[in-house]
Design a protein around this motif. Structure first.
Motif, PDB file in Angstrom:
ATOM      1  N   GLU A  79       0.974  -1.311   0.226  1.00 33.17           N
ATOM      2  CA  GLU A  79      -0.216  -0.075  -0.147  1.00 33.17           C
ATOM      3  C   GLU A  79       0.942   1.738  -0.139  1.00 33.17           C
ATOM      4  O   GLU A  79       0.678   2.261  -0.500  1.00 33.17           O
ATOM      5  CB  GLU A  79      -0.631   0.188   1.428  1.00 33.17           C
ATOM      6  CG  GLU A  79      -1.506   1.809   1.431  1.00 33.17           C
ATOM      7  CD  GLU A  79      -2.787   1.111   0.239  1.00 33.17           C
ATOM      8  OE1 GLU A  79      -3.158   2.756   0.261  1.00 33.17           O
ATOM      9  OE2 GLU A  79      -2.887   0.383  -0.564  1.00 33.17           O
ATOM     10  N   ARG A  97       2.005   1.969  -3.918  1.00 30.20           N
ATOM     11  CA  ARG A  97       1.320   2.456  -5.008  1.00 30.20           C
ATOM     12  C   ARG A  97       1.016   3.951  -4.450  1.00 30.20           C
ATOM     13  O   ARG A  97       0.726   4.597  -5.423  1.00 30.20           O
ATOM     14  CB  ARG A  97      -0.208   1.563  -4.512  1.00 30.20           C
ATOM     15  CG  ARG A  97      -0.454   0.117  -5.290  1.00 30.20           C
ATOM     16  CD  ARG A  97      -2.309   0.389  -4.774  1.00 30.20           C
ATOM     17  NE  ARG A  97      -2.396  -0.676  -3.163  1.00 30.20           N
ATOM     18  CZ  ARG A  97      -2.287  -1.374  -2.648  1.00 30.20           C
ATOM     19  NH1 ARG A  97      -1.525  -2.847  -3.170  1.00 30.20           N
ATOM     20  NH2 ARG A  97      -2.887  -1.785  -1.619  1.00 30.20           N
ATOM     21  N   HIS A 118      -9.120   4.451  -3.167  1.00 26.31           N
ATOM     22  CA  HIS A 118      -9.245   5.292  -2.356  1.00 26.31           C
ATOM     23  C   HIS A 118      -9.935   6.512  -1.608  1.00 26.31           C
ATOM     24  O   HIS A 118     -10.850   6.905  -3.167  1.00 26.31           O
ATOM     25  CB  HIS A 118      -7.803   5.677  -2.549  1.00 26.31           C
ATOM     26  CG  HIS A 118      -6.794   4.907  -2.207  1.00 26.31           C
ATOM     27  ND1 HIS A 118      -6.161   4.554  -3.159  1.00 26.31           N
ATOM     28  CD2 HIS A 118      -5.476   3.538  -1.747  1.00 26.31           C
ATOM     29  CE1 HIS A 118      -4.788   3.212  -3.226  1.00 26.31           C
ATOM     30  NE2 HIS A 118      -4.775   2.977  -1.986  1.00 26.31           N
ATOM     31  N   ALA A 144      -5.254   6.512   2.348  1.00 30.24           N
ATOM     32  CA  ALA A 144      -4.343   5.427   2.608  1.00 30.24           C
ATOM     33  C   ALA A 144      -5.186   4.417   2.837  1.00 30.24           C
ATOM     34  O   ALA A 144      -6.341   4.462   3.212  1.00 30.24           O
ATOM     35  CB  ALA A 144      -3.034   4.809   3.224  1.00 30.24           C
TER      36      ALA A 144
END
Length: 241
Positions: A91, A94, A161, A239
């Protein structure tokens, strides 16, 4: 009277299976003891148990050979933590890629200091000076501002997100008929950006608009430079938890 002849043939034993059954149960118990022992990584206790089983079932050499062929089984909690840490690492990667893409898209404004792209534990933040987006005391977007925000929306529309759009002002009271206080102005500015994102293809359930007025300054409101810094819109890409 004739004596009955003596039968010296061995009598049948119908319970011989109990001996084999007892041996099987003993070996099965020993097997589960070994499996339990190797599931907990403790070298001291493991060696003591291994030596004891080796003495009971054929000497230390046999126990050492078994020990060298069986890999310890890690506890379940360790595996869960390892998967969680791996997911968190992916994560962060990303979000780092998203931050780089946003910085590249907004590079001219980043260089001029009117836009700041940051990454922290919450996610990626894009802070845009209000002068880039609105006239003073207004919440209607400039035509140039729409192009800037549409380029941001282009990067975000295929993402998954959640996005929080925050409106911030300085501490100078506004008191206009349309916006009685900075609370209404900051909320209206955040809503204008959210509406543009929706029109540009960003999924509506991912978005939220928040007005903070002058409650979260990033610079002192004691001079015009600080007040200009505090008049801003922040787009926060959150996130995954």
């Amino acid at each position: 009277m004739a004596r009955k002849p003596y039968d010296d043939s061995p009598s049948e034993h119908h319970e011989r299976w109990l001996i084999s059954y007892a041996d099987f149960i003993t070996l099965l118990f020993a097997f589960f003891v070994v499996m339990y022992a190797i599931s907990i990584v403790n070298e001291g206790k493991y060696k003591v148990l291994s030596d004891a089983l080796g003495d009971a079932f054929g000497g230390r050499g046999a126990a050492t050979q078994v020990n060298s062929q069986v890999e310890p089984v890690l506890p379940l909690s360790h595996l869960v933590n390892r998967k969680r840490n791996e997911a968190a690492r992916r994560e962060r990667e990303r979000m780092a890629v998203l931050a780089r893409d946003l910085s590249a898209t907004l590079l001219p404004l980043v260089k001029s200091g009117q836009v700041r792209v940051t990454q922290n534990a919450r996610g990626v933040g894009v802070e845009i000076n209000a002068s880039v987006l609105f006239d003073q005391g207004q919440a209607a977007l400039h035509s140039d501002a729409r192009e800037v925000l549409q380029s941001v929306a282009g990067l975000l529309k295929d993402d998954t997100h959640r996005i929080e759009v925050e409106g911030h002002t300085d501490n100078l009271p506004i008191g206009s008929r349309q916006y009685p206080s900075n609370w209404e102005l900051s909320a209206a500015r955040a809503s204008s950006v959210v509406r543009l994102f929706i029109d540009s293809g960003v999924a509506e359930p991912r978005l939220s608009a928040i007005g903070f007025a002058a409650t979260r300054p990033v610079a002192p409101n004691t001079d015009p430079a600080g007040q200009t810094r505090n008049r801003r819109v922040a787009v926060m890409i959150l996130a995954a938890p």
